[in-house]
Write an enzyme that holds these catalytic residues in place. Sequence first.
Site, PDB file in Angstrom:
ATOM      1  N   CYS A  62      -8.416  -3.555   0.730  1.00 23.16           N
ATOM      2  CA  CYS A  62      -8.068  -2.915  -0.543  1.00 23.16           C
ATOM      3  C   CYS A  62      -9.007  -3.287  -1.681  1.00 23.16           C
ATOM      4  CB  CYS A  62      -6.623  -3.231  -0.886  1.00 23.16           C
ATOM      5  SG  CYS A  62      -5.551  -2.792   0.497  1.00 23.16           S
ATOM      6  N   HIS A  92      -4.498  -5.494 -10.022  1.00 20.96           N
ATOM      7  CA  HIS A  92      -4.279  -4.990  -8.669  1.00 20.96           C
ATOM      8  C   HIS A  92      -2.830  -4.515  -8.565  1.00 20.96           C
ATOM      9  CE1 HIS A  92      -4.984  -4.397  -4.466  1.00 20.96           C
ATOM     10  NE2 HIS A  92      -4.097  -5.281  -4.095  1.00 20.96           N
ATOM     11  N   GLU A 105      -0.767 -12.773  -9.017  1.00 21.56           N
ATOM     12  CA  GLU A 105      -1.801 -12.204  -9.877  1.00 21.56           C
ATOM     13  C   GLU A 105      -1.493 -12.465 -11.355  1.00 21.56           C
ATOM     14  OE1 GLU A 105      -2.446  -7.966  -9.598  1.00 21.56           O
ATOM     15  OE2 GLU A 105      -4.355  -8.100 -10.680  1.00 21.56           O
ATOM     16  N   LYS A 120      -0.786   1.651 -10.250  1.00 19.59           N
ATOM     17  CA  LYS A 120      -0.336   2.026  -8.906  1.00 19.59           C
ATOM     18  C   LYS A 120       1.029   2.712  -8.907  1.00 19.59           C
ATOM     19  CE  LYS A 120      -3.182  -0.926  -5.989  1.00 19.59           C
ATOM     20  NZ  LYS A 120      -4.044  -1.680  -6.928  1.00 19.59           N
ATOM     21  N   HIS A 134      -1.072   3.130  -4.123  1.00 21.25           N
ATOM     22  CA  HIS A 134      -2.094   2.178  -3.691  1.00 21.25           C
ATOM     23  C   HIS A 134      -3.016   2.919  -2.728  1.00 21.25           C
ATOM     24  CE1 HIS A 134      -4.396  -1.111  -2.567  1.00 21.25           C
ATOM     25  NE2 HIS A 134      -3.504  -1.951  -2.097  1.00 21.25           N
ATOM     26  N   PHE A 156      -6.491  -7.419   2.149  1.00 23.08           N
ATOM     27  CA  PHE A 156      -6.292  -8.174   3.380  1.00 23.08           C
ATOM     28  C   PHE A 156      -7.577  -8.949   3.696  1.00 23.08           C
ATOM     29  CE2 PHE A 156      -2.849  -5.708   5.983  1.00 23.08           C
ATOM     30  CZ  PHE A 156      -1.931  -5.932   4.976  1.00 23.08           C
TER      31      PHE A 156
END
Lengths: 405, 414
Positions: free
Chosen positions: A165, A298, A309, A329, A334, A393
């Site tokens: 991502c 994010h 975060e 998002k 996403h 990831f």
Amino acid sequence: MQASAPQVVVTGLGTVNALGSSVAEFAAALRAGTSAIGPVTLFDTKGYRARIAAQVHDDDAPATLPRALRRRSSRSDVFALRATAEALAESGITDAVAPDRIGVVLGGTTGGMLRAEECLRARIEGRSARYGADPIIGAPISVSADVVADVFDLRGPRLALSTACSSSGNALGTALDWLRLGRVDAVVTGGTESLCRMTFAGFNALHALSLEPCRPFDRRRAGLSLGEGAAILVVESATHAARRGARAHAALVGWGNSADAHHLTAPHPQGTGAILAMTRALANAGLQPADIDYINAHGTGTPLNDAVEAAAIGIVFGEAPHLAVSSTKGAVGHTLGAAGAIEALATILALRDGFVPPTVNLEEPESEWALDLVPGGSRDATLRYALSNSYGFGGNNTSVVLGHA
Amino acid sequence: MRELARVVVTGIGMVSPLGPLPRFWHRVRAGEHGFVPIDWFDPGPTPPGTAARVRDWQPKDHIKPTSLRRMDRFSQMAVSACRMALDDGALAPSATEADAIGVVIGCAYGNLLETETFLGGLIAKGPALANPMIFPNLVLNAAAGYVAIELGLRGPNSTVCRNEISGEAALAVAYDTIVCGHADVVLAGGGDELSPVLFHVNKDLGVLSPGRRRRGGGASGREWSSPFDRDRNGMVMGEGVAMLLLERAEHARARGATPYAELVGHAMRSVAAPTHLWPRPAAVPAIADELRRLRAADAIDVIVSCANSTRDLDAFEATHLAALLGERAPGALVTSVKGAIGEFGGAGAFSVAAAALALRDRAVPPLAMLRRPDPACALRLATTDAPPPARVRAALVSGTARGGACTALLLAQP
């Protein structure tokens, strides 16, 4: 970066995503606080817990695309082609620069997987004996970059980066490095991603998908909502852009990346990697934390990501009253490998048009730090510099710093 | 342009069809190859049915059992190769140093075996039974993530996908990472694993060799990979991972490391080609200008080409390299490692390793299966009876991928 490195600006913007089929539509929807998350119709969602995503419904291939390419192009390729067409038309770069001096670097994670699934199904069910040229487990992620380069005749360096991502955040950073090193005169960069059963099933199995549209940073957040689309930026040195009289929307001023070295999916509990990426990006841009007015987080809406975060942002930036932090998002979903590019585009529009995009669906902010998470709609603001975070990831973290041209 | 930092290769680690580094280098120089009949999946009733499979590799020698259980096979190869590269470079970083060490891995497909398992399960049993344990391993950067976790490396971490030249491209990105000041030390390289679906896709595409042609027609049934051969008729698939330890030269000097070679720089350009085919020989990538700017560009004595025994790629390489170096380095000896380890996503990392080793040992691995050089190829080919080069000052690694992307990396005596 060295003092002699040239300033890099963004002279072309293009996008296709669930919020809009052009940059203008996307900008209007961001400002209006619209959410594009709804039922998935692209494939049968029977058997999945979650059945929603930010799907692109205006998904036709460009009418000008030759028939052979139209047949071969995956959904990801089509998104990339349409976004590139918009960005190139606006920038006019292909009239000003030789094809050899224009690079292509895109991020993505699944490429043509949607069609690979169909080919594999046909084979497993005995409807097709051959794998043939199309069936795209045989087509690597770099194919979207090849298709874009082929259609628009771009013959500089050509790469795909795939770091889950954060893929297209890294693509933007690599484009910046190329320009600072003088490897090319311009770069077509960004990312593309299409929904597919593999990622939908995978996140579904990990219990990471929210049953309702995702709510980043909300106390009741329960997972992410997937999305799809592409965003493409044309970047070049500021002197080059000025010499040819191109309009610059924003400047790409720095980037940083790190690995968590902790776990393949869970973020480092102390946010070590996120902190490293943000501080490296600031150092690369030659800026201090106090210079940043807006962070496009994010902010996936998963319990772990948003907590870690927000804390990492708090540690790096403190509780600066001028700092706004939002996640787009809840609006656009996403988009995985395209997220870094789509969110960098949102950040560029915020800087250029003077507003802070809201965290759509955020009602009860939850953070141990007193951050302004922008619930309840966008607002006008003059921003000096902004930062866009993308985490993936593999424990991959990227932060990109944007400013005014 | 301003002076860039100099970058050296101080360590090499690999998992390959010819074994780990010392054995790989010994065997490839002796003209051995790693091709074996495929008996670990069904290659189909007719040739081709041969591939180069990694050997002499025990993952547990490099990875602790608790980690090994979670990790896919491709990631195991990458972690093993990285550990070996650090050992080879005698670099045992402290935790603080490790925070700054980067990782760049190039691969076209990565963990294909588990991707096939996951998709097969999804299609046959439906989403409710999809396996959440292996899904995270399916991202292309799982290997680079596991390397970071196992070795504690928190520097810039990237995964580059560029078809067959993913390895060369990863080393180019790693070079830029160092000269842009993002890191002083980067583990860079690449590879891929062979999977049944990928084998069958390439078989159906008709790019695999059906075997050496017999006198009077027909094929032997034993595939062969003979780059630049007049009779070449396709590639043989391989697998493996090679990783190189790249360092800023001052960093290497300060810790007393002995480099194999300097990575002087690179050029990347591309030409038009269909996404699943190699470019036509008439296409010329505009690499020459970029290459000319590099130090030692006039001292190329060895070329490690990506030629893989397909009609198209080898013809393109022959034309492109002759045009690129005809006047600059007419005597350069040209070789390829694809005749020994086959073709795969990150195979170029082995080309770069071979170039670094050639510089250290002043030796060039031969094109062992080459019997009748293609008369259309004007290059000086490293046949088994070619005299060894008088000197190896610089080595060029040339890479071209399906889809038309090209790289050139230049290595020189440190």
